[in-house]
Design an enzyme around this catalytic site. Structure first.
Site, PDB file in Angstrom:
ATOM      1  N   GLN A 164      -8.725   1.969  13.046  1.00 43.92           N
ATOM      2  CA  GLN A 164      -9.537   1.281  12.043  1.00 43.92           C
ATOM      3  C   GLN A 164     -10.436   0.257  12.724  1.00 43.92           C
ATOM      4  O   GLN A 164      -9.967  -0.637  13.435  1.00 43.92           O
ATOM      5  CB  GLN A 164      -8.653   0.581  11.012  1.00 43.92           C
ATOM      6  CG  GLN A 164      -9.470   0.015   9.857  1.00 43.92           C
ATOM      7  CD  GLN A 164      -8.636  -0.778   8.878  1.00 43.92           C
ATOM      8  OE1 GLN A 164      -8.228  -1.893   9.174  1.00 43.92           O
ATOM      9  NE2 GLN A 164      -8.399  -0.216   7.704  1.00 43.92           N
ATOM     10  N   TYR A 190     -14.065  -8.169   4.068  1.00 38.14           N
ATOM     11  CA  TYR A 190     -14.640  -8.272   5.402  1.00 38.14           C
ATOM     12  C   TYR A 190     -16.102  -7.805   5.387  1.00 38.14           C
ATOM     13  O   TYR A 190     -16.674  -7.583   4.332  1.00 38.14           O
ATOM     14  CB  TYR A 190     -13.774  -7.515   6.400  1.00 38.14           C
ATOM     15  CG  TYR A 190     -12.377  -8.110   6.508  1.00 38.14           C
ATOM     16  CD1 TYR A 190     -12.198  -9.400   6.990  1.00 38.14           C
ATOM     17  CD2 TYR A 190     -11.248  -7.403   6.086  1.00 38.14           C
ATOM     18  CE1 TYR A 190     -10.929  -9.976   7.069  1.00 38.14           C
ATOM     19  CE2 TYR A 190      -9.973  -7.970   6.165  1.00 38.14           C
ATOM     20  CZ  TYR A 190      -9.831  -9.257   6.644  1.00 38.14           C
ATOM     21  OH  TYR A 190      -8.582  -9.832   6.708  1.00 38.14           O
ATOM     22  N   ARG A 219     -12.018   2.879   4.618  1.00 39.56           N
ATOM     23  CA  ARG A 219     -11.117   2.219   3.657  1.00 39.56           C
ATOM     24  C   ARG A 219     -11.956   1.287   2.798  1.00 39.56           C
ATOM     25  O   ARG A 219     -12.787   0.533   3.301  1.00 39.56           O
ATOM     26  CB  ARG A 219     -10.021   1.434   4.371  1.00 39.56           C
ATOM     27  CG  ARG A 219      -9.173   0.600   3.392  1.00 39.56           C
ATOM     28  CD  ARG A 219      -8.040  -0.161   4.072  1.00 39.56           C
ATOM     29  NE  ARG A 219      -6.752   0.386   3.682  1.00 39.56           N
ATOM     30  CZ  ARG A 219      -5.671  -0.349   3.409  1.00 39.56           C
ATOM     31  NH1 ARG A 219      -5.715  -1.663   3.493  1.00 39.56           N
ATOM     32  NH2 ARG A 219      -4.537   0.205   3.046  1.00 39.56           N
ATOM     33  N   GLY A 255       2.433   0.780   3.541  1.00 38.43           N
ATOM     34  CA  GLY A 255       2.325  -0.315   4.480  1.00 38.43           C
ATOM     35  C   GLY A 255       3.655  -0.943   4.808  1.00 38.43           C
ATOM     36  O   GLY A 255       4.338  -0.561   5.759  1.00 38.43           O
ATOM     37  N   ARG A 256       4.057  -1.921   3.998  1.00 40.66           N
ATOM     38  CA  ARG A 256       5.293  -2.656   4.288  1.00 40.66           C
ATOM     39  C   ARG A 256       6.531  -1.757   4.427  1.00 40.66           C
ATOM     40  O   ARG A 256       7.395  -2.054   5.257  1.00 40.66           O
ATOM     41  CB  ARG A 256       5.500  -3.740   3.229  1.00 40.66           C
ATOM     42  CG  ARG A 256       4.547  -4.931   3.399  1.00 40.66           C
ATOM     43  CD  ARG A 256       4.458  -5.779   2.149  1.00 40.66           C
ATOM     44  NE  ARG A 256       3.782  -5.051   1.078  1.00 40.66           N
ATOM     45  CZ  ARG A 256       3.870  -5.363  -0.208  1.00 40.66           C
ATOM     46  NH1 ARG A 256       4.636  -6.363  -0.594  1.00 40.66           N
ATOM     47  NH2 ARG A 256       3.207  -4.664  -1.108  1.00 40.66           N
TER      48      ARG A 256
END
Length: 375
Positions: free
Chosen positions: A100, A180, A227, A318-319
């Site tokens: 990424q 971002y 993404r 993810g987690r």
């Protein structure tokens, strides 16, 4: 169990062995020297090579674009060499890994820029505070990128894509989410421009398109993804008409023939960010015909339902992958999942604890080998 999750998936030139992907996760282990990937990171990714596809943590394309302590970069030869440890380890385990590519824009604190202001779509200031090696600091007012600056930043993305290829990755994903730089251009709360990069949704996608075209020049569209986070405010970035903005973004992805699109879409009860703004995946699905990956608070059951029902083609976790390096094996066997421990310290501090010391199911059961993941 969960048959839909264990079907292979072709995304352009990329083939995933299952639909359980590892989501991008900032972990802050690229320390000593800062921003350079290392053996500890290679171990972490190698342990999780059973995922259908690993999407790496956000990786800075340039010094200007990276303002997270101990996050990795991909602009230097030293960083390329460091990343080779990871790609070689994942490939030895039969895994698929995509890098990424990240520019933080206005979220880079001047501490990282020798006192110079960060850059963004417009001269705006993010709310809140930045993490720096000297503690939390207020974000600074960003400098608006000129057209000449934009060409330079696009060239930085191209250079990073070339380096990712040299490091042995299987493809690249543009980080266009979470407030971002790409997101700062996409959404109208942070893009106040009146030139060809601002105004209508179509104009606000221009920067995203130009960056993607540069990545495609290096990799080919069949190994490039993106993404996005199309619903709700993130780090001060929001949009007054998400359907129009991300409908235009989906059109760009379709026209360029991207291999995949991943969406981070928290709901009203999200456990890592929440919003009442409706999820936009139906809008993206309507405009983009490639592989669609969804993310945020999915259980195995919800992922199975989403894929079987045609809502998406894969789900990124993810987690759960943080504390279950063999998540796909545990899902296949209906086994328990271990919780993340000592958070948020273990998420972000450059230590091995809470990073590479979570056991596989096989290790818990005292057997020598697992199924579907590196032990």
């Amino acid at each position: 169990m969960h048959d839909a999750l264990f079907q292979p998936l072709t995304m352009g030139a990329l083939t995933a062995k299952n639909r359980i992907f590892m989501a991008p996760l900032t972990r802050g282990r690229a320390a000593e020297p800062m921003f350079v990937p290392n053996e500890l990171m290679a171990t972490y990714y190698r342990q999780r090579a059973g995922a259908g596809m690993i999407l790496t943590e956000a990786t800075g394309i340039s010094r200007e674009g990276l303002g997270w302590p101990s996050a990795p970069g991909i602009w230097s030869d030293e960083q390329v060499e460091g990343w080779k440890l990871t790609t070689e380890g994942v490939h030895e385990q039969g895994g698929l890994i995509v890098m990424q590519l990240w520019h933080m824009g206005r979220l880079v604190h001047p501490w990282f820029l020798d006192g110079e202001p960060p850059v963004s779509a417009s001269a705006t200031q993010a709310p809140g505070q930045a993490h720096t090696p000297v503690g939390k600091q207020d974000y600074a007012l960003a400098r608006e990128l000129s057209p000449e600056d934009i060409r330079r930043v696009v060239a930085d993305y191209r250079h990073a894509a070339e380096n990712a290829k040299a490091a042995g990755f299987d493809g690249v994903q543009l980080h266009g989410a979470n407030g971002y730089l790409v997101d700062q251009f996409l959404r109208d709360s942070s893009n106040l421009r009146t030139d060809e990069y601002g105004g209508s949704p179509e104009k606000r996608t221009r920067f995203m398109r130009e960056v993607l075209e540069a990545l495609i020049d290096v990799w080919g569209a069949d190994k490039v993804g993106i993404r996005m986070s199309p619903n709700g405010e993130t780090q001060g970035v929001d949009d007054s008409d998400p359907a129009a903005t991300f409908g235009a973004a989906a059109k760009v992805c379709e026209e360029l023939g991207l291999a995949f699109v991943e969406l981070r879409e928290p709901g009203p009860d999200g456990t890592f960010g929440s919003t009442d703004i409706p999820k936009q995946n139906p809008v993206i699905r309507e405009g983009y015909s490639g592989a669609l990956i969804l993310n945020s608070d999915y259980t195995a059951e919800a992922a199975e339902e989403a894929i079987a029902g045609g809502l998406c083609d894969a789900v990124s976790f993810g987690r759960p992958y943080i504390s279950n390096p063999d998540l796909e094996t545990r899902i296949a066997k209906g086994a328990h999942l271990n919780p993340n421990k000592d958070v948020p310290k273990s998420w972000y501090f450059p230590i091995p604890e809470g990073y590479v010391d979570y056991p596989t199911l096989a290790e818990e059961e005292g057997t020598e080998t697992g199924t579907g993941a590196a032990a």
